[in-house]
Scaffold this motif. Structure first.
Motif, PDB file in Angstrom:
ATOM      1  N   VAL A 107      -3.128  12.072 -48.188  1.00 37.18           N
ATOM      2  CA  VAL A 107      -3.800  10.766 -48.206  1.00 37.18           C
ATOM      3  C   VAL A 107      -3.438   9.945 -49.445  1.00 37.18           C
ATOM      4  O   VAL A 107      -3.044   8.775 -49.319  1.00 37.18           O
ATOM      5  CB  VAL A 107      -5.325  10.951 -48.069  1.00 37.18           C
ATOM      6  N   TRP A 110       0.366   8.892 -49.214  1.00 34.82           N
ATOM      7  CA  TRP A 110       0.568   7.893 -48.153  1.00 34.82           C
ATOM      8  C   TRP A 110      -0.034   6.556 -48.555  1.00 34.82           C
ATOM      9  O   TRP A 110       0.574   5.496 -48.348  1.00 34.82           O
ATOM     10  CB  TRP A 110      -0.064   8.399 -46.860  1.00 34.82           C
ATOM     11  N   LEU A 111      -1.223   6.574 -49.124  1.00 34.48           N
ATOM     12  CA  LEU A 111      -1.880   5.338 -49.539  1.00 34.48           C
ATOM     13  C   LEU A 111      -1.089   4.639 -50.632  1.00 34.48           C
ATOM     14  O   LEU A 111      -1.023   3.392 -50.667  1.00 34.48           O
ATOM     15  CB  LEU A 111      -3.298   5.646 -50.018  1.00 34.48           C
ATOM     16  N   VAL A 114       1.693   2.685 -49.005  1.00 36.18           N
ATOM     17  CA  VAL A 114       1.180   1.470 -48.352  1.00 36.18           C
ATOM     18  C   VAL A 114       0.863   0.399 -49.386  1.00 36.18           C
ATOM     19  O   VAL A 114       1.202  -0.784 -49.207  1.00 36.18           O
ATOM     20  CB  VAL A 114      -0.067   1.809 -47.510  1.00 36.18           C
ATOM     21  N   THR A 147      -1.617  -0.318 -36.002  1.00 37.68           N
ATOM     22  CA  THR A 147      -2.545  -0.053 -37.109  1.00 37.68           C
ATOM     23  C   THR A 147      -3.105   1.364 -37.015  1.00 37.68           C
ATOM     24  O   THR A 147      -3.201   2.082 -38.019  1.00 37.68           O
ATOM     25  CB  THR A 147      -3.695  -1.073 -37.091  1.00 37.68           C
ATOM     26  N   ILE A 148      -3.454   1.791 -35.795  1.00 38.75           N
ATOM     27  CA  ILE A 148      -3.964   3.155 -35.608  1.00 38.75           C
ATOM     28  C   ILE A 148      -2.881   4.178 -35.959  1.00 38.75           C
ATOM     29  O   ILE A 148      -3.153   5.189 -36.623  1.00 38.75           O
ATOM     30  CB  ILE A 148      -4.451   3.348 -34.161  1.00 38.75           C
ATOM     31  N   SER A 149      -1.634   3.912 -35.522  1.00 32.18           N
ATOM     32  CA  SER A 149      -0.544   4.844 -35.837  1.00 32.18           C
ATOM     33  C   SER A 149      -0.292   4.914 -37.342  1.00 32.18           C
ATOM     34  O   SER A 149       0.067   5.975 -37.866  1.00 32.18           O
ATOM     35  CB  SER A 149       0.732   4.423 -35.109  1.00 32.18           C
ATOM     36  N   LEU A 150      -0.503   3.788 -38.040  1.00 32.29           N
ATOM     37  CA  LEU A 150      -0.345   3.791 -39.494  1.00 32.29           C
ATOM     38  C   LEU A 150      -1.427   4.619 -40.168  1.00 32.29           C
ATOM     39  O   LEU A 150      -1.164   5.384 -41.105  1.00 32.29           O
ATOM     40  CB  LEU A 150      -0.375   2.351 -40.017  1.00 32.29           C
ATOM     41  N   LEU A 151      -2.672   4.495 -39.670  1.00 34.36           N
ATOM     42  CA  LEU A 151      -3.782   5.230 -40.271  1.00 34.36           C
ATOM     43  C   LEU A 151      -3.752   6.710 -39.932  1.00 34.36           C
ATOM     44  O   LEU A 151      -4.349   7.531 -40.647  1.00 34.36           O
ATOM     45  CB  LEU A 151      -5.107   4.614 -39.816  1.00 34.36           C
ATOM     46  N   VAL A 152      -3.084   7.073 -38.838  1.00 36.50           N
ATOM     47  CA  VAL A 152      -3.030   8.477 -38.422  1.00 36.50           C
ATOM     48  C   VAL A 152      -1.973   9.250 -39.198  1.00 36.50           C
ATOM     49  O   VAL A 152      -1.997  10.487 -39.215  1.00 36.50           O
ATOM     50  CB  VAL A 152      -2.776   8.534 -36.893  1.00 36.50           C
ATOM     51  N   ARG A 153      -1.064   8.563 -39.870  1.00 35.71           N
ATOM     52  CA  ARG A 153       0.043   9.238 -40.564  1.00 35.71           C
ATOM     53  C   ARG A 153      -0.420  10.322 -41.533  1.00 35.71           C
ATOM     54  O   ARG A 153       0.116  11.439 -41.501  1.00 35.71           O
ATOM     55  CB  ARG A 153       0.911   8.201 -41.285  1.00 35.71           C
ATOM     56  N   TYR A 222       8.131   7.202 -45.235  1.00 36.02           N
ATOM     57  CA  TYR A 222       7.077   6.209 -45.389  1.00 36.02           C
ATOM     58  C   TYR A 222       7.347   5.321 -46.609  1.00 36.02           C
ATOM     59  O   TYR A 222       7.116   4.113 -46.565  1.00 36.02           O
ATOM     60  CB  TYR A 222       5.712   6.872 -45.540  1.00 36.02           C
TER      61      TYR A 222
END
Length: 227
Positions: A107, A110-111, A114, A147-153, A222
């Motif tokens: 998390v 990944w964050l 982003v 957006t969901i696919s981005l948050l699921v990464r 990513y």
């Protein structure tokens, strides 16, 4: 008390010290520190060569801005490989079988990718949420899906590492139990099962290395989208 196959994934304590803390601190003790001399021993030379080769391969597709992550990603790769490999030894604990630990790695990293994308190139980062040439009626739906696919990464990163290592450990324990049960009654079948267990252990060694590489490789992908 009846023991469960999943008891091996419970973090035990020894003399009041959590076993997971010892397992996470041990890898850094095993690697020798490079010296300032011109000529080092073979172990340090091989270690440095492998890390340099991996870092060059990982940073090759990235822009220059992403090269700042080289030390972090290389350290994470060495750390995950060592923990995964040590977890295959008897009487050891594998911290990467804990979803909480893997999510703690996935998390924040990944964050960070982003946030870097939103800060440096917000237009391109937001453009990933809507593919070019999308029909107008599908735009809201595609934005929600992307957006969901981005948050699921990060969840996919943590679950993939946890599931692969947990499944391998369970399978090894199941086959080992079968070998001990079959040995008194059917020694031939037990020997054949032991051969399968040996081959599975070799496979798990490969899985331990590959899953660490996949974890870091996906993080670099990513990062590549946001630098």
């Amino acid at each position: 008390m009846t023991m469960s196959f999943f008891d091996q994934f419970a973090s035990q304590s020894f003399l009041g010290i959590p076993l997971i803390a010892i397992a996470m601190a041990l890898p850094w003790v095993l690697y020798p520190s490079p010296s300032s001399r011109w000529i080092n021993n073979r172990l340090i030379t091989i270690q440095g060569w492998l890390i340099n080769r991996f870092t060059n391969q990982l940073m090759l597709p990235l822009n220059v801005g992403g090269h700042k992550w080289a030390l972090l990603l290389a350290s994470l790769m060495v750390f995950l490989i060592t923990i995964n490999m040590l977890g295959l030894l008897p009487y050891t604990f594998t911290p990467t079988t804990q979803l909480s630990l893997n999510m703690g790695f996935a998390v924040p990293l990944w964050l960070a990718t982003v946030i870097i994308g939103m800060r440096n190139q917000p237009t391109i980062a937001l453009g990933h949420l809507l593919p070019e040439g999308t029909p107008t009626p599908l735009i809201p739906m595609l934005i929600i899906i992307e957006t969901i696919s981005l948050l699921v990464r990060p969840l996919a990163l943590g679950v993939r590492l946890t599931a692969n290592l947990t499944a391998g450990h369970l399978l090894i324990q199941l086959i080992t139990t079968a070998v001990f049960v079959l040995l008194p009654t059917m020694p031939t079948v037990a020997i054949l099962t032991a051969i399968v267990l040996f081959l599975l252990t070799l496979l798990e060694v490969a899985v331990a290395m590959i899953q660490a590489y996949v974890f870091v490789l996906l993080l670099s992908l990513y990062l590549q989208e946001n630098v």
